[in-house]
Design a protein around this motif. Structure first.
Motif, PDB file in Angstrom:
ATOM      1  N   PRO A   1       0.824  -1.213   0.000  1.00  0.00           N
ATOM      2  CA  PRO A   1       0.000   0.000   0.000  1.00  0.00           C
ATOM      3  C   PRO A   1       0.861   1.267   0.000  1.00  0.00           C
TER       4      PRO A   1
ATOM      5  N   SER B   1      -4.331   8.017   3.513  1.00  0.00           N
ATOM      6  CA  SER B   1      -4.774   7.085   4.544  1.00  0.00           C
ATOM      7  C   SER B   1      -4.844   5.702   3.913  1.00  0.00           C
ATOM      8  N   GLY B   2      -5.320   4.760   4.661  1.00  0.00           N
ATOM      9  CA  GLY B   2      -5.416   3.409   4.118  1.00  0.00           C
ATOM     10  C   GLY B   2      -4.614   2.443   4.947  1.00  0.00           C
TER      11      GLY B   2
END
Lengths: 402, 146, 138
Positions: free
Chosen positions: A89, A280-281
């Motif tokens: 990610p 974000s994430g």
């Protein structure tokens, strides 16, 4: 014609923190030949890695070297992700780069200090290490440990970055930028230092290529290689930074490269923490298994390219894990950079490649005698004890006691 | 794709000497006979590639030496593989052409017992004078009858 | 011993020695001497020769090649000498405990007076440890 003289240096030498043995052949004051004996630090990590699972391996390789303790796990997860074609990610990519750059700053400061110590300029040592301390403090705030961060995992990172730390990180970066330009000016414009470092231990471009040197050692000799640009990994393709290259190849050029690289790293850290605010994430993707295959992972450590080659047979352990630390290719350049110099210049030349001969836990709670946990700063405790003794005995009595 | 063209560029002249094993994103692995490795390594090195390291590993057929050549301009890795038998582990040394391979070959020679023919300094690197160390510690331990 | 200890307490001279560590403890030991922690205010200082030292400070798991030298240096040290093991490696081997190149733990080679565990121990922990050693000299 004077007779050749063999001078042994090491394995324990006042200037080396690590045990290393050099055999220097001298003709008068001039160095004719230098030979090195290694193996004092051999810990059989490649063999140990074969008996550990992939997750354990990351912790093991972290302990190859305590100074660049993010580099080896970084390269190791890159290799594992190369086998499994794992995507990570965006947020994790930035956090990885953040740790990598923080480490570069503290490692280069460490080198700068030691280099000063080696040429007898202890003021520089104390300066550099004083300003290194806030960096370690920030690293501790981010990862939970001063060294051996333990943040890398396959598919991402273990620990999230807390945005509220931005203020402190920015503060430290501002302070460091100011102090660094002060140190740079004091060190780089000093005529004594210049005459001590310029033209010493020259590594020519041809030799740098022939010896396959990497990192600042190569970049100071005009070889523009940097894994961060050549094969971008983590978030390095999204960041704006320059590679510092110098043509001279002497110790002074290596110093300049490292000082300017620190300023580049400060620039990158600022970009990263600013962008982490918006991104974000998740911080990791779950990776169920590593398939059979082979993978190459590398990372631009403070000292150069760290290279990991991992062969997997589909089980949970590597069947071969080859590790090549940057110092391993940089140290043999002594053979060409030392001969012909005065003996007094050898030490700084040896130090100039920032050799890490080792590359080649923390959750200890402290309890006092009654069993209560001492969580406060121990420095404070010791100072308080001194104060108490002064109160009880009076200062003059205390001195007698001591 | 740019990187594939580049790959062909580099490997075109070697076509007769190599056998492609695996080609994936930015990594190329190919097989080279042990007598050709000096020539192949020299060719790759003169193309401006940098020798990262040599990995050795042992499996049932024999030793496998993987030479990692990094092309720093494109981020590609060219990895010639040399397979040599267990009972006669000999391979020509490339250290005469590439000084950086000196230590790497000394280490492999000592940890695996591979003999590098015509190495400029054939002596152990890490384990000299070490009292307890087994001979060739990275070899796979096999039972006697195997 | 009373007089000797009283004098010794004022200025412990430390010889630092690395026996196959990962370098981390070594750097943290050096860190103690720099302005952040400044151990010299307790009279503790690093010396370049074992013959000047009162404390032998050892880091690392004790590789076989180096352990011989560790014993030799211990024998060369003027007695009494206090041996301090810094980090988990000289105590239990940490991640390297199965290494074929290990001859440790340290107390198999030479007697150890003080253990400071941690990987690496925080500088504060090292100060606490050394102050404990000073306390023992009372």
């Amino acid at each position: 014609m004077s007779e050749d003289f063999n001078l042994p240096v090491g394995p324990f030498h006042p200037l080396l923190e690590e045990a290393e043995y050099f055999k220097i052949t001298l003709d008068g004051e001039k160095v004719k030949e230098i030979e090195m004996e290694t193996g004092w630090m051999h810990r059989a990590i490649e063999k140990l890695s074969e008996s550990n699972t992939f997750d354990q391996t990351i912790f093991l390789v972290e302990r190859i070297c305590g100074i660049c303790s993010a580099s080896h796990p970084f390269a190791c997860v890159n290799a594992l992700e190369d086998i499994g074609n794992v995507e990570i990610p965006l947020r994790a990519r930035y956090i990885r780069s953040l740790i990598g750059e923080m480490e570069r700053i503290h490692s280069h400061l460490l080198w700068l200090g030691l280099a000063g110590h080696f040429i007898g300029y202890d003021t520089l040592w104390m300066w550099a290490w004083k300003y290194r301390e806030p960096i370690l403090e920030v690293i501790e705030l981010i990862t939970g440990n001063r060294n051996h961060y333990g943040v890398f995992r396959i598919g991402g990172v273990r620990k999230d970055y807390d945005i509220s730390l931005n203020t402190r990180v920015n503060e430290v970066m501002d302070m460091l930028e100011k102090k660094l330009s002060m140190v740079a000016k004091a060190a780089m414009d000093d005529p004594v230092l210049k005459s001590r470092l310029c033209g010493v231990g020259i590594l020519t471009k041809e030799d740098a290529i022939n010896y396959c040197a990497t990192g600042p050692t190569a970049r100071a000799s005009g070889v523009a290689i940097d894994v961060r640009k050549d094969e971008p990994y983590a978030a390095y393709d999204l960041l704006d930074f320059d590679i510092i290259v110098r043509e001279e190849g002497d110790v002074f050029a290596k110093t300049v490269v490292r000082i300017l690289e620190m300023l580049e790293s400060i620039k990158m850290v600022r970009q990263i923490i600013e962008r982490l605010r918006k991104i974000s994430g998740p911080i990791y993707n779950d990776v169920a298994e590593i398939p059979a295959g082979e993978g190459i992972g590398r990372h631009e450590a403070p000292r150069g390219e760290v290279f990991h080659y991992i062969r997997s047979d589909g089980s949970n352990r590597p069947i071969r894990h080859k590790i090549r630390a940057p110092s391993y290719v940089n140290i043999p350049t002594y053979e060409v950079s030392c001969p012909g110099m005065n003996l007094s210049d050898v030490m700084i030349t040896l130090a100039s490649v920032d050799p890490c001969y080792c590359c080649t836990e923390r959750s200890v709670k402290l309890f006092d005698s009654k069993g209560t946990e001492i969580a406060q700063n121990l420095l404070e405790l010791s100072q308080r004890k001194t104060d108490r003794l002064i109160d009880e005995l009076g200062e003059s009595e205390l001195w007698k006691l001591l | 794709m740019a990187s594939e063209e580049h790959e062909n560029d580099v490997l075109n002249e070697l076509k007769e000497k190599i056998k492609m094993l695996l080609s994936k994103k930015k990594r190329v692995y190919f097989k080279v006979e042990s007598e050709n490795i000096v020539e192949v390594a020299k060719y790759l090195f003169e193309k401006g590639l940098r020798l990262s390291t040599i990995s050795a590993l042992e499996n049932y057929e024999g030793f496998e030496l993987i030479y990692h050549f990094s092309d720093d301009k494109s981020g590609m890795y060219y990895c010639p593989k040399v397979f040599i038998p267990l009972d006669d582990p000999k391979v020509p040394s490339i250290a005469n052409n590439i000084a950086g391979a000196k230590w790497i070959e000394r280490e492999i020679g000592e940890l695996f017992g591979v003999v590098f023919v015509k190495h400029p300094e054939p002596k152990p690197l890490l384990l000299e004078d070490n009292p307890k160390i087994p001979k060739n510690p990275l070899r796979v331990k096999r039972r006697e009858h195997e | 011993m009373g007089v000797y200890n009283r004098i010794l307490k004022k200025s412990l001279w430390v010889f630092h020695m690395s026996a196959s560590p990962c370098n981390n403890c070594d750097i943290e030991v050096l860190d103690l001497l720099t302005p952040g922690y400044d151990l010299e205010r307790f009279g503790i200082k690093l010396v370049g020769s074992i013959r000047h030292a009162d404390v032998l400070l050892i880091t690392g798991m004790g590789g076989c090649k180096i352990s011989e030298r560790v014993v030799r240096l211990y024998n060369q040290a003027p007695k009494p000498v206090f041996v301090v093991a810094v980090g988990t490696c000289p105590i239990g081997g940490a991640t390297f405990k199965d290494s074929y190149s290990r001859c440790g733990p340290l107390d198999k080679l030479i007697p150890v007076n003080l253990y400071i565990p941690g990987c690496p121990p925080k500088p504060e922990a090292m100060i606490e440890g050394l102050l404990k050693l000073l306390g023992r000299l009372d």
